[in-house]
Design an enzyme around this catalytic site. Structure first.
Site, PDB file in Angstrom:
ATOM      1  N   ASN A 114      19.381 -26.924  31.507  1.00  0.00           N
ATOM      2  CA  ASN A 114      19.845 -28.314  31.455  1.00  0.00           C
ATOM      3  C   ASN A 114      18.623 -29.191  31.734  1.00  0.00           C
ATOM      4  OD1 ASN A 114      21.085 -30.771  31.644  1.00  0.00           O
ATOM      5  ND2 ASN A 114      21.970 -30.403  33.676  1.00  0.00           N
ATOM      6  N   TRP A 115      18.042 -29.690  30.650  1.00  0.00           N
ATOM      7  CA  TRP A 115      16.820 -30.496  30.820  1.00  0.00           C
ATOM      8  C   TRP A 115      17.114 -31.862  31.450  1.00  0.00           C
ATOM      9  CZ3 TRP A 115      13.124 -30.243  25.941  1.00  0.00           C
ATOM     10  CH2 TRP A 115      12.604 -28.945  25.827  1.00  0.00           C
ATOM     11  N   LYS A 116      18.369 -32.274  31.444  1.00  0.00           N
ATOM     12  CA  LYS A 116      18.734 -33.633  31.898  1.00  0.00           C
ATOM     13  C   LYS A 116      17.944 -34.661  31.078  1.00  0.00           C
ATOM     14  CE  LYS A 116      19.422 -31.643  36.440  1.00  0.00           C
ATOM     15  NZ  LYS A 116      19.803 -31.892  37.806  1.00  0.00           N
ATOM     16  N   HIS A 155      29.094 -32.641  34.291  1.00  0.00           N
ATOM     17  CA  HIS A 155      27.997 -32.444  35.246  1.00  0.00           C
ATOM     18  C   HIS A 155      28.132 -33.456  36.378  1.00  0.00           C
ATOM     19  CE1 HIS A 155      23.995 -32.266  36.973  1.00  0.00           C
ATOM     20  NE2 HIS A 155      23.895 -31.075  36.410  1.00  0.00           N
ATOM     21  N   GLU A 202      26.115 -35.245  37.829  1.00  0.00           N
ATOM     22  CA  GLU A 202      25.400 -36.514  37.623  1.00  0.00           C
ATOM     23  C   GLU A 202      26.204 -37.455  36.726  1.00  0.00           C
ATOM     24  OE1 GLU A 202      21.700 -34.709  36.468  1.00  0.00           O
ATOM     25  OE2 GLU A 202      21.538 -33.894  38.505  1.00  0.00           O
ATOM     26  N   GLU A 226      28.688 -25.629  40.367  1.00  0.00           N
ATOM     27  CA  GLU A 226      27.447 -26.200  40.877  1.00  0.00           C
ATOM     28  C   GLU A 226      27.754 -27.026  42.126  1.00  0.00           C
ATOM     29  OE1 GLU A 226      24.365 -26.641  37.574  1.00  0.00           O
ATOM     30  OE2 GLU A 226      25.666 -28.365  37.366  1.00  0.00           O
ATOM     31  N   GLY A 236      19.176 -29.710  42.618  1.00  0.00           N
ATOM     32  CA  GLY A 236      17.910 -30.423  42.747  1.00  0.00           C
ATOM     33  C   GLY A 236      17.405 -30.557  44.168  1.00  0.00           C
ATOM     34  N   SER A 282      19.617 -25.214  42.225  1.00  0.00           N
ATOM     35  CA  SER A 282      18.331 -24.725  42.750  1.00  0.00           C
ATOM     36  C   SER A 282      18.096 -23.241  42.450  1.00  0.00           C
ATOM     37  CB  SER A 282      18.224 -25.020  44.252  1.00  0.00           C
ATOM     38  OG  SER A 282      18.244 -26.422  44.474  1.00  0.00           O
ATOM     39  N   GLY A 330      18.587 -26.477  36.158  1.00  0.00           N
ATOM     40  CA  GLY A 330      17.994 -27.786  35.910  1.00  0.00           C
ATOM     41  C   GLY A 330      16.478 -27.731  35.992  1.00  0.00           C
ATOM     42  N   GLY A 331      15.939 -28.047  37.172  1.00  0.00           N
ATOM     43  CA  GLY A 331      14.492 -28.171  37.348  1.00  0.00           C
ATOM     44  C   GLY A 331      13.688 -26.975  36.828  1.00  0.00           C
TER      45      GLY A 331
HETATM   46  C1  PEP Z   1      21.710 -28.840  37.214  1.00  0.00           C
HETATM   47  O1  PEP Z   1      21.351 -29.982  37.055  1.00  0.00           O
HETATM   48  O2  PEP Z   1      22.661 -28.406  36.543  1.00  0.00           O
HETATM   49  C2  PEP Z   1      21.016 -28.023  38.186  1.00  0.00           C
HETATM   50  C3  PEP Z   1      21.575 -26.904  38.583  1.00  0.00           C
HETATM   51  O3  PEP Z   1      19.821 -28.490  38.653  1.00  0.00           O
HETATM   52  P1  PEP Z   1      18.754 -27.685  39.569  1.00  0.00           P
HETATM   53  O4  PEP Z   1      18.625 -26.303  38.962  1.00  0.00           O
HETATM   54  O5  PEP Z   1      17.500 -28.475  39.451  1.00  0.00           O
HETATM   55  O6  PEP Z   1      19.300 -27.628  40.944  1.00  0.00           O
END
Ligand code: PEP
Length: 241
Positions: A9-11, A88, A90, A158, A164, A203, A224-225
């Site tokens: 998930n590049w966001k 999500h 966000e 999640e 994040g 994470s 994500g990251g």
């Molecule tokens: C996400 O945004 O779906 C996510 C899990 O982010 P991260 O891996 O950065 O915690």
């Protein structure tokens, strides 16, 4: 046997150069389904370059029409997406998205034959108050009652406090919640409960992926990251082998 998924998930990150780098990367073939959730504007380029499998990060609740700035399920499909992420945290936080809206988005995706990655998870406040189960039920029950969960559905659990933050859930905690989600599916969508893939997100990194993936109801990850560099995401895929 459920095929594991590593979903990026590049966001709102990346650029055309990153799309090219991902398309050029020699991804391991193996048994892991790799899904690349990209900003919608990059999907057709990624598809042209042969990066598969692609996902939108959101979709409109409408099929077409006067909805400035929105992107329909048909557009995602035409661009080359086969999945879309919805719900999500966000989107829930920044745009006030709730289950009623997400059901409409889900219906749009289903009408186009796109598969759904439905995100759920408790907030930090709910976690501190011991309300994880209630949060999961609040987010799962409406989509189950709407009859939307099918064998192609992917649930991404999640915990918001892990997204994040660098503080992933422990493997034991993640498996405990995934087990409860599986039990809920057995209760309310028995025919598909063992087919639905339940991903953990929050994470995930190359160094915690193998331990988390060992949980019997953990069918992979939404990342994500650590999905913003091909080598790092590749290591997560490798940890699932
Ligand atoms: C996400 O945004 O779906 C996510 C899990 O982010 P991260 O891996 O950065 O915690």
């Amino acid at each position: 046997m459920r095929k594991p998924i590593a979903a990026a998930n590049w966001k709102m990150n990346g650029d055309f150069a990153l799309v090219e780098a991902f398309a050029k990367h020699a991804w391991p073939q193996g048994n892991v389904e790799k899904i690349f959730g990209l900003p919608a504007i990059y999907i057709s380029k990624a598809h042209e370059l042969g990066l598969e499998i692609l996902a939108g990060e959101d979709v409109s609740a409408h099929a077409s029409g006067a909805h400035t700035g929105e992107i329909s399920a048909a557009m995602l499909k035409e661009a080359g997406a086969r999945y879309a992420i919805i719900g999500h945290s966000e989107r829930r936080t920044d745009h006030g998205e709730n289950e009623a809206l997400l059901i409409e988005k889900w219906k749009q995706l289903k009408a186009q034959g796109l598969k759904v990655i439905y995100c759920i998870g408790e907030s930090l406040q709910e976690y501190d108050a011991g309300q994880c189960d209630a949060a999961v039920l609040r987010q799962m029950n409406p989509v189950l009652e709407a009859g939307l969960v099918d064998a192609d559905t992917v649930i991404a659990y999640e915990p918001v406090w892990a997204i994040g933050t660098g503080k992933a859930a422990t493997a034991a905690y993640a498996q405990e919640v995934h087990g409860k989600i599986r039990a809920l599916l057995r209760d309310k969508a028995a025919g598909v409960a063992d087919k639905v893939r339940i991903l953990y997100g929050g994470s995930v990194k190359p160094d915690n992926a193998a331990e988390l993936f060992a949980g019997e109801d953990i069918d992979g990850f939404l990342v994500g990251g650590a999905s913003l560099q091909a080598d790092t995401f590749d290591k997560i895929v490798g940890a699932m082998a």
